[in-house]
Design a protein around this motif. Structure first.
Motif, PDB file in Angstrom:
ATOM      1  N   GLY A   1       2.286 -17.413  23.111  1.00  0.00           N
ATOM      2  CA  GLY A   1       0.937 -17.339  23.656  1.00  0.00           C
ATOM      3  C   GLY A   1      -0.159 -17.527  22.619  1.00  0.00           C
ATOM      4  N   LYS A   2       0.160 -17.877  21.334  1.00  0.00           N
ATOM      5  CA  LYS A   2      -0.844 -18.055  20.278  1.00  0.00           C
ATOM      6  C   LYS A   2      -0.792 -19.480  19.764  1.00  0.00           C
ATOM      7  N   GLU A   3      -1.995 -19.891  19.143  1.00  0.00           N
ATOM      8  CA  GLU A   3      -2.110 -21.250  18.614  1.00  0.00           C
ATOM      9  C   GLU A   3      -2.701 -21.163  17.207  1.00  0.00           C
ATOM     10  N   PRO A   4      -2.313 -22.061  16.277  1.00  0.00           N
ATOM     11  CA  PRO A   4      -2.928 -22.100  14.944  1.00  0.00           C
ATOM     12  C   PRO A   4      -4.354 -22.631  15.015  1.00  0.00           C
ATOM     13  N   ALA A   5      -5.234 -22.286  14.014  1.00  0.00           N
ATOM     14  CA  ALA A   5      -6.647 -22.700  14.008  1.00  0.00           C
ATOM     15  C   ALA A   5      -7.083 -23.026  12.591  1.00  0.00           C
ATOM     16  N   GLU A   6      -8.203 -23.858  12.383  1.00  0.00           N
ATOM     17  CA  GLU A   6      -8.779 -24.258  11.100  1.00  0.00           C
ATOM     18  C   GLU A   6      -9.888 -23.256  10.713  1.00  0.00           C
ATOM     19  N   LEU A   7      -9.963 -22.747   9.424  1.00  0.00           N
ATOM     20  CA  LEU A   7     -10.912 -21.689   8.992  1.00  0.00           C
ATOM     21  C   LEU A   7     -11.862 -22.162   7.898  1.00  0.00           C
ATOM     22  N   THR A   8     -12.056 -23.462   7.697  1.00  0.00           N
ATOM     23  CA  THR A   8     -12.890 -23.969   6.591  1.00  0.00           C
ATOM     24  C   THR A   8     -14.329 -23.514   6.731  1.00  0.00           C
ATOM     25  N   GLU A   9     -14.901 -23.628   7.954  1.00  0.00           N
ATOM     26  CA  GLU A   9     -16.309 -23.269   8.152  1.00  0.00           C
ATOM     27  C   GLU A   9     -16.538 -21.777   7.912  1.00  0.00           C
ATOM     28  N   GLU A  10     -15.635 -20.927   8.418  1.00  0.00           N
ATOM     29  CA  GLU A  10     -15.798 -19.480   8.229  1.00  0.00           C
ATOM     30  C   GLU A  10     -15.717 -19.085   6.746  1.00  0.00           C
ATOM     31  N   LYS A  11     -14.826 -19.743   5.987  1.00  0.00           N
ATOM     32  CA  LYS A  11     -14.679 -19.415   4.558  1.00  0.00           C
ATOM     33  C   LYS A  11     -15.906 -19.827   3.759  1.00  0.00           C
ATOM     34  N   GLU A  12     -16.515 -20.977   4.136  1.00  0.00           N
ATOM     35  CA  GLU A  12     -17.738 -21.385   3.440  1.00  0.00           C
ATOM     36  C   GLU A  12     -18.867 -20.391   3.691  1.00  0.00           C
ATOM     37  N   LYS A  13     -18.970 -19.925   4.945  1.00  0.00           N
ATOM     38  CA  LYS A  13     -19.989 -18.938   5.278  1.00  0.00           C
ATOM     39  C   LYS A  13     -19.751 -17.620   4.502  1.00  0.00           C
ATOM     40  N   LEU A  14     -18.448 -17.189   4.365  1.00  0.00           N
ATOM     41  CA  LEU A  14     -18.114 -15.953   3.622  1.00  0.00           C
ATOM     42  C   LEU A  14     -18.478 -16.092   2.140  1.00  0.00           C
ATOM     43  N   GLU A  15     -18.255 -17.276   1.594  1.00  0.00           N
ATOM     44  CA  GLU A  15     -18.559 -17.498   0.177  1.00  0.00           C
ATOM     45  C   GLU A  15     -20.059 -17.371  -0.084  1.00  0.00           C
ATOM     46  N   ALA A  16     -20.880 -17.916   0.850  1.00  0.00           N
ATOM     47  CA  ALA A  16     -22.329 -17.834   0.686  1.00  0.00           C
ATOM     48  C   ALA A  16     -22.793 -16.377   0.778  1.00  0.00           C
ATOM     49  N   LEU A  17     -22.255 -15.634   1.748  1.00  0.00           N
ATOM     50  CA  LEU A  17     -22.632 -14.221   1.879  1.00  0.00           C
ATOM     51  C   LEU A  17     -22.222 -13.394   0.640  1.00  0.00           C
ATOM     52  N   THR A  18     -21.029 -13.684   0.069  1.00  0.00           N
ATOM     53  CA  THR A  18     -20.557 -12.944  -1.121  1.00  0.00           C
ATOM     54  C   THR A  18     -21.466 -13.175  -2.320  1.00  0.00           C
ATOM     55  N   ALA A  19     -21.912 -14.456  -2.490  1.00  0.00           N
ATOM     56  CA  ALA A  19     -22.829 -14.755  -3.599  1.00  0.00           C
ATOM     57  C   ALA A  19     -24.146 -14.011  -3.417  1.00  0.00           C
ATOM     58  N   SER A  20     -24.673 -13.996  -2.181  1.00  0.00           N
ATOM     59  CA  SER A  20     -25.927 -13.284  -1.915  1.00  0.00           C
ATOM     60  C   SER A  20     -25.764 -11.791  -2.169  1.00  0.00           C
ATOM     61  N   GLN A  21     -24.588 -11.250  -1.764  1.00  0.00           N
ATOM     62  CA  GLN A  21     -24.352  -9.819  -1.982  1.00  0.00           C
ATOM     63  C   GLN A  21     -24.285  -9.493  -3.487  1.00  0.00           C
ATOM     64  N   LYS A  22     -23.666 -10.362  -4.275  1.00  0.00           N
ATOM     65  CA  LYS A  22     -23.564 -10.138  -5.720  1.00  0.00           C
ATOM     66  C   LYS A  22     -24.952 -10.080  -6.361  1.00  0.00           C
ATOM     67  N   ASN A  23     -25.814 -11.056  -5.966  1.00  0.00           N
ATOM     68  CA  ASN A  23     -27.173 -11.066  -6.532  1.00  0.00           C
ATOM     69  C   ASN A  23     -27.929  -9.802  -6.162  1.00  0.00           C
ATOM     70  N   GLN A  24     -27.770  -9.361  -4.902  1.00  0.00           N
ATOM     71  CA  GLN A  24     -28.490  -8.173  -4.450  1.00  0.00           C
ATOM     72  C   GLN A  24     -27.958  -6.912  -5.162  1.00  0.00           C
ATOM     73  N   ARG A  25     -26.623  -6.850  -5.390  1.00  0.00           N
ATOM     74  CA  ARG A  25     -26.039  -5.684  -6.102  1.00  0.00           C
ATOM     75  C   ARG A  25     -26.538  -5.626  -7.550  1.00  0.00           C
ATOM     76  N   GLU A  26     -26.590  -6.794  -8.200  1.00  0.00           N
ATOM     77  CA  GLU A  26     -27.083  -6.822  -9.582  1.00  0.00           C
ATOM     78  C   GLU A  26     -28.537  -6.358  -9.647  1.00  0.00           C
ATOM     79  N   LYS A  27     -29.326  -6.769  -8.643  1.00  0.00           N
ATOM     80  CA  LYS A  27     -30.723  -6.338  -8.617  1.00  0.00           C
ATOM     81  C   LYS A  27     -30.814  -4.817  -8.446  1.00  0.00           C
ATOM     82  N   TRP A  28     -29.959  -4.281  -7.546  1.00  0.00           N
ATOM     83  CA  TRP A  28     -29.977  -2.826  -7.310  1.00  0.00           C
ATOM     84  C   TRP A  28     -29.503  -2.043  -8.556  1.00  0.00           C
TER      85      TRP A  28
END
Length: 889
Positions: A649-676
């Motif tokens: 009942g399950k099917e495989p899927a492509e995750l390229t777009e989600e990983k790019e979005k996660l990478e952008a959020l991680t970079a933003s979080q790093k900059n904000q943590r360094e500022k804090w």
């Protein structure tokens, strides 16, 4: 303190034991006179050394006072008896020095030993005070009530010390008074204040540096009003603490606000990152299930390809197992057959050995019999010779003891003969001299008018005289008794000598007879044998006997071993033949078992069994490979079934777009943590600086007030106030003593100078502001009302002034030292610089002082004093040392 008796032994210029009895001078003034260098000052040195282990001038210690004239065997010491408050004490002290020892060195030269320094104190009750040297010194100082410095200032005014106090600079007087009056306590107060002010100043400087350091650590917000205000505060050398703390408080408040905002933004980004991570992780798990399913299907295909090879391997394993069971029976049959062949060969070898061994045993028995007969014949002869030699050896020891005794008796004989000769000569000489002096002895008893027992005359114009040293009748009789005693000793020793000689000759004769019995072939001149020769012969015989016994025993043991081996081999042969019969039976049985095994394992022919034996080796490895294959098949099939169920009942899927979005959020979080983190660290430093600055500014106020107070006290106590006299606290206290000394000195000086001049302490207003001052001394002329420096006085004036100062100092020190009883004072030299009038006045002052104190001694070689002072202690100088005696007119 009043001297009673002074004893000096090998001390200073006194070579022997010199005793001075001070009880001959009861009261008043006395003079110690004599030639220069005779030892007048040494008397003062001896008194001071006995009491304090120091000399009066302080320039020599006890170790330097050993007399150069003293014989080597005379001890160096000083014994001083004095009375104090009607109680009598005796102190005896000796320095450390080298003396000749009682024993000499091995080469006969003198041996020097070190005499250690010692001191003893005899108390008024006649008991010796117990304690170490330090304890006794402390006890003497306690009895006197004065230390050595005070004693030499008031009781022993040493030669050359008169002008020290008079001409000293203010700085030098301060040092002298500090020692005498114990004013170091006030100097310690000065130094304590100075050190306290210094430490407070250092603490203020450190506080300022701490404040500046913490202010420089603060980081205000850029382009803010507080940043501009903080820069203005930093530009000041030391800004007000209130301004600094208020500004810093606002900086910390703004920083905390920005820090909280940055922290909230970082938390929001973290929430989005967590949600996206969960989504990606769940889909990646589904994709991984399909990858594992495909990998499992590939492994199932590989196992199917290997199935034919594994079936062939299974057949080989089964045949090898059946062959291995039969091979056990076969191996037992072959092993028994080989063992049977070996045993047959061994039986044949044993039979051959027994034949050869029997011949060897017969020959060996004959050899042993011959050795035994030879030993029985030789042993008694050798034993008898050995016993005889052992009986001879102790005779040599007895002869050595007799020879030693003979030599000792010979020495005694020679010694007693010499003593007899000397005693006899001494008696004959004394008897002859006594006989020759009989006329003189008779003449001693003749009196005018009484008849002579020889000639009968009653007139004796020329009586014979007895020469000096002539022996008397008792002395002659004593010499005769001594001679007879020595003759008796000679007779006794001669008897002992003859007896010892006879014993020695008898023992040597007995030894010669014994040697002659052993060596019958020697002639009379060769009968004597040395002990080493006898020992050598004994050792040779013992060795010969021991070798013969050992040779026989060795051959006998060898024969026993041959017989034993023959018996052992005979028994072994019987056992081997019996075992051979048993093996034949066992071989036949095992052959039947092997044939039955072939039929049981279904091998139709022996050839089929041989082929199956090929699969025995490596059968374990084949079984392992089969087990691994079967287990692998089961595992892969089970995993494939499970993965099919999980992926249903399950099917495989492509995750390229989600990983790019996660990478952008991680970079933003790093900059904000360094500022804090940056804001947090900056706020922590600012808050820490605020707390420290609050403490530092609080400390600065109390430190400043304390420093101003202590520094003012220090400048006052150390005389460092600007524009004022350099008069410190200790000098101020010493001026009180100095004025008292001058007042006491002027009472005597005014009389010596007929009120011409007196001494005065320079007034504070006249003191110099350069260098240390306060103890300066001037001369005030009463006649013309003028003041001049004390150093301008002439030699005679200086002596009178310095003597007055010394006596005044003695009065003040005595009063300040407590309830001490000072009945005696000694003054050393200085009167030669006075004219007749001044000298008379000085003597009158000292005579008056003697009336007050009890006893005053003056050291001087001025002739005029000899006619003015009746009681004199005269010191004479000789080539063998000095001597002192009293002259009491």
């Amino acid at each position: 303190m009043r001297p009673v008796k002074l004893t000096m032994s090998a001390f200073g210029s006194y070579a022997g034991v010199e005793e001075i009895d001070f009880t001959k001078v009861r009261q008043g003034l006395f003079l110690i006179t004599g030639d220069t260098g005779a030892g007048k000052t040494t008397i003062f040195d001896a008194v001071t050394y006995a009491l304090y282990d120091k000399t009066s001038g302080g320039r020599r210690d006890g170790n330097m006072m050993r007399s150069q004239y003293a014989p080597e065997d005379v001890d160096t010491y000083v014994e001083y008896t004095f009375s104090y408050k009607e109680k009598e004490y005796t102190v005896r002290r000796n320095p450390e020095y080298l003396r000749i020892g009682k024993r000499r060195s091995s080469d006969g030269s003198p041996r020097y030993v070190k005499e250690t320094a010692k001191v003893s104190l005899l108390m008024p009750d006649g008991k010796e005070y117990q304690g170490k040297k330090k304890d006794i010194n402390q006890k003497i100082e306690e009895i006197m009530g004065l230390d050595v410095n005070q004693f030499t200032q008031i009781a022993m005014i040493a030669q050359g010390d008169f002008l020290k106090l008079l001409h000293a600079e203010s700085r030098e007087r301060k040092r002298i008074f500090s020692r005498i009056f114990q004013t170091k306590l006030y100097w310690q107060v000065q130094e304590g204040l100075k050190e306290q002010a210094k430490q407070l100043y250092i603490s203020l400087e450190d506080n300022t540096k701490d404040c500046r350091r913490e202010m420089e650590r603060v980081e205000p917000l850029p382009d803010s009003e507080e940043k501009a205000m903080w820069d203005r505060l930093l530009a000041l050398e030391m800004p007000a603490g209130t301004d600094v703390l208020l500004t810093l408080k606002e900086i910390c408040r703004q920083g905390k606000t920005l820090e909280m905002a940055a922290r909230q933004q970082e938390a929001e980004i973290q929430r989005k990152v967590d949600e996206l991570n969960i989504l990606i992780r769940n889909q990646e798990e589904v994709n991984h299930l399909f990858i594992l399913k495909a990998q499992t299907e590939d492994k199932l295909a590989e196992l199917e390809v290997q199935k034919i090879d594994m079936e062939e391997l299974r057949r080989q394993v089964e045949e090898g197992a059946r062959a291995e069971k039969v091979s056990i029976e076969e191996e037992q049959y072959k092993r028994t057959s080989a063992e049977l062949d070996n045993l047959k060969q061994t039986v044949a070898e044993t039979k051959g050995w027994l034949v050869g061994q029997k011949e060897k045993t017969v020959a060996e028995k004959a050899e042993v019999k011959q050795k035994e007969e030879e030993l029985l014949q030789k042993e008694p002869v050798l034993q008898q010779q050995i016993v005889t030699l052992k009986g001879i050896l102790p005779k040599y020891a007895r002869i050595r003891r007799l020879e030693n005794s003979y030599n000792e008796q010979m020495k005694k004989m020679e010694l007693i003969l010499e003593e007899c000769r000397r005693a006899s000569v001494d008696y004959e000489e004394k008897y002859q001299r006594f006989f020759e002096e009989q006329a003189g002895i008779l003449a001693e008893k003749l009196k005018q008018g009484e008849p002579c027992p020889v000639c009968g005359s009653t007139v004796h114009p020329q009586k014979a005289e007895v020469l000096d040293g002539a022996p008397g009748q008792k002395e002659v009789e004593q010499a005769k008794v001594k001679r007879d005693k020595k003759e008796k000793e000679r007779s006794d020793i001669q008897e002992q000598f003859q007896e010892c000689k006879s014993n020695l000759q008898s023992e040597k004769g007995s030894l010669k007879e014994a040697i002659g019995e052993i060596w019958n072939d020697l002639d009379a001149s060769e009968v004597w044998m040395e002990e080493e020769q006898v020992k050598g012969k004994l050792q040779k015989l013992e060795l010969e006997l021991r070798q013969k016994k050992e040779d026989f025993q060795k051959r006998e043991k060898h024969l026993q071993r041959l017989v034993g081996e023959f018996k052992h081999k005979s028994g072994l042969l019987e056992s081997q033949e019996k075992q051979l019969q048993e093996l034949n039976i066992k071989q036949e049985e095992q052959e039947k078992d092997f044939q039955a095994g072939l039929k049981e394992q279904k091998f139709s022919t022996y050839a089929s069994y041989v082929r199956a034996k090929e699969w025995i080796n490596g059968r374990g490895e084949r079984k392992r490979r089969l087990s691994e294959y079967d287990a692998r098949c089961l595992e892969v099939k089970t995993r494939h079934e499970m993965l099919c169920q999980q992926s249903a009942g399950k099917e495989p899927a492509e995750l390229t777009e989600e990983k790019e979005k996660l990478e952008a959020l991680t970079a933003s979080q790093k900059n904000q943590r360094e500022k804090w983190i940056s804001l947090y660290s900056k706020n922590q430093r600012n808050e820490e600086a605020r707390m420290k600055l609050k403490k530092y500014f609080g400390d600065k106020e109390s430190l400043t007030a304390e420093y101003e107070m202590v520094n003012n006290l220090s400048c006052t106590a150390n005389g460092n106030l600007s524009g004022s006299v350099k008069l410190d606290f200790e000098t101020y206290v010493q001026r009180k003593y100095f004025k008292q000394i001058i007042q006491a000195a002027n009472r005597r000086l005014s009389k010596m100078t007929s009120n011409e001049f007196i001494l005065q302490c320079r007034e504070i207003k006249d003191l110099s502001s350069q260098g240390q001052a306060g103890l300066d001394l001037d001369v005030y002329h009463l006649v013309n009302d003028s003041v001049r420096d004390v150093k301008t006085l002439s030699g005679g004036e200086s002596f009178m002034a310095s003597l007055s100062m010394a006596l005044g100092l003695a009065d003040i020190v005595q009063n300040t030292a407590g309830a001490i009883s000072l009945e005696t004072m000694f003054v050393d030299e200085g009167f030669g610089s006075l004219d007749d009038v001044a000298r008379d006045r000085a003597i009158q002052i000292l005579q008056k002082l003697a009336g007050e104190k009890g006893l005053v001694g003056i050291i001087s070689h001025v002739n005029e004093l000899k006619s003015q002072i009746e009681w004199q202690l005269v010191v004479k100088k000789t080539e063998r040392g000095s001597h002192a005696h009293w002259v009491l007119e």
